[in-house]
Design a protein around this motif. Structure first.
Motif, PDB file in Angstrom:
ATOM      1  N   ASP A  85      45.310  -1.523  38.620  1.00  0.00           N
ATOM      2  CA  ASP A  85      44.775  -2.562  37.984  1.00  0.00           C
ATOM      3  C   ASP A  85      43.506  -2.008  36.966  1.00  0.00           C
ATOM      4  O   ASP A  85      43.356  -2.904  35.761  1.00  0.00           O
ATOM      5  CB  ASP A  85      43.892  -3.630  39.011  1.00  0.00           C
ATOM      6  N   HIS A  86      42.975  -0.759  37.065  1.00  0.00           N
ATOM      7  CA  HIS A  86      42.142  -0.242  36.074  1.00  0.00           C
ATOM      8  C   HIS A  86      42.531  -0.397  34.636  1.00  0.00           C
ATOM      9  O   HIS A  86      41.885  -0.415  33.813  1.00  0.00           O
ATOM     10  CB  HIS A  86      41.757   1.064  36.478  1.00  0.00           C
ATOM     11  N   TRP A  87      43.992   0.023  34.665  1.00  0.00           N
ATOM     12  CA  TRP A  87      44.381   0.431  33.351  1.00  0.00           C
ATOM     13  C   TRP A  87      44.875  -1.072  32.858  1.00  0.00           C
ATOM     14  O   TRP A  87      44.870  -1.386  31.601  1.00  0.00           O
ATOM     15  CB  TRP A  87      45.512   1.225  33.241  1.00  0.00           C
ATOM     16  N   LYS A 132      43.546  -4.120  33.237  1.00  0.00           N
ATOM     17  CA  LYS A 132      42.245  -4.691  32.469  1.00  0.00           C
ATOM     18  C   LYS A 132      41.960  -4.217  31.297  1.00  0.00           C
ATOM     19  O   LYS A 132      41.641  -5.019  30.298  1.00  0.00           O
ATOM     20  CB  LYS A 132      41.214  -4.430  33.484  1.00  0.00           C
ATOM     21  N   GLN A 133      42.179  -2.886  30.963  1.00  0.00           N
ATOM     22  CA  GLN A 133      41.743  -2.444  29.715  1.00  0.00           C
ATOM     23  C   GLN A 133      42.639  -2.724  28.596  1.00  0.00           C
ATOM     24  O   GLN A 133      42.464  -3.023  27.414  1.00  0.00           O
ATOM     25  CB  GLN A 133      41.667  -0.940  29.859  1.00  0.00           C
ATOM     26  N   ARG A 159      44.651  -5.348  28.696  1.00  0.00           N
ATOM     27  CA  ARG A 159      44.711  -6.667  28.509  1.00  0.00           C
ATOM     28  C   ARG A 159      43.247  -6.995  27.491  1.00  0.00           C
ATOM     29  O   ARG A 159      43.311  -7.878  26.666  1.00  0.00           O
ATOM     30  CB  ARG A 159      44.426  -7.723  29.657  1.00  0.00           C
ATOM     31  N   PHE A 160      42.168  -6.136  27.670  1.00  0.00           N
ATOM     32  CA  PHE A 160      41.077  -6.162  26.756  1.00  0.00           C
ATOM     33  C   PHE A 160      41.694  -5.976  25.394  1.00  0.00           C
ATOM     34  O   PHE A 160      41.216  -6.508  24.408  1.00  0.00           O
ATOM     35  CB  PHE A 160      40.044  -5.271  27.120  1.00  0.00           C
TER      36      PHE A 160
END
Length: 219
Positions: A52-54, A56-57, A59-60
């Motif tokens: 999920d960490h990646w 989120k980035q 999608r940012f």
């Protein structure tokens, strides 16, 4: 450090007229840079990563570059669950970069996406140095580093020949090694292989077209 721009020359070499109308599958997409690059070249991109960490980035960055859902989509998903998510969706190009060597069963994992890839598969993986080509070497790895896998065990190919044979078995009749970077075993640095496979049968009957020739011949 991941630099998505380094993939641009390869995609432009393979598709000199751009990626308009193509569908690009980015496996273990990290922060989504390659998916966004393919979108800039005209493709629809779907990127997924188990962390999920990646996503989120990714999608940012998607929001930052004002990309719509019809251009790029990012989702958290394990490779071994991706069939359930994608259903019958197919893709023209698959990027399998930085994931093969993190998998407990890399051939089965690669087959999942190879079976839904219609034209080209780009395989980029860490590899073992100083060993005879033709094997997969079992290694263990931690799972806490966000750049690592999540299974704690992995397989490193010992050279490009074994990957070429795997791609052939998966239906990519033609493959070409683009990079085979090795280091002395004393340096304890993983080797790196990049190989691209093409499904030749899609261009038959008739003479081989320029796309096929780009894989089989010289740039």
């Amino acid at each position: 450090m991941i630099n998505p721009a380094e993939l641009r020359p390869l995609l432009q070499w393979l598709y000199p007229n751009g990626l308009e109308g193509k569908r690009f599958l980015d496996c273990a997409c990290n922060a989504g840079g390659y998916s966004l690059l393919a979108s800039d070249l005209g493709a629809y991109s779907f990127g997924f990563d188990v962390r999920d960490h990646w996503i989120k980035q990714a999608r940012f960055l998607k929001r930052h570059f004002s990309k719509s859902d019809s251009q790029v989509c990012f989702e958290v998903c394990d490779l071994f669950d991706i069939d359930e998510r994608l259903g019958s969706e197919r893709f023209d190009i698959c990027l399998f970069k930085g994931i093969f060597y993190h998998l407990p069963d890399p051939i089965a994992g690669l087959k999942i996406v190879a079976d839904r890839t219609d034209e080209v598969l780009i395989l980029d993986t860490a590899a073992a140095s100083g060993m005879e080509d033709g094997f997969l070497k079992l290694v263990s790895e931690g799972v806490d580093n966000p750049m690592s896998g999540v299974y704690g065990v992995a397989w490193h190919p010992t050279g490009p020949a074994v990957l070429s044979r795997i791609l052939e078995w998966l239906g990519f009749e033609v493959s070409r090694v683009l990079q085979w970077r090795q280091y002395p075993p004393s340096e304890r640095i993983n080797a790196r292989i990049r190989i691209v496979g093409c499904k030749e049968r899609l261009f038959a009957p008739g003479p081989r077209n320029t796309f096929y020739a780009r894989i089989a011949g010289s740039p």
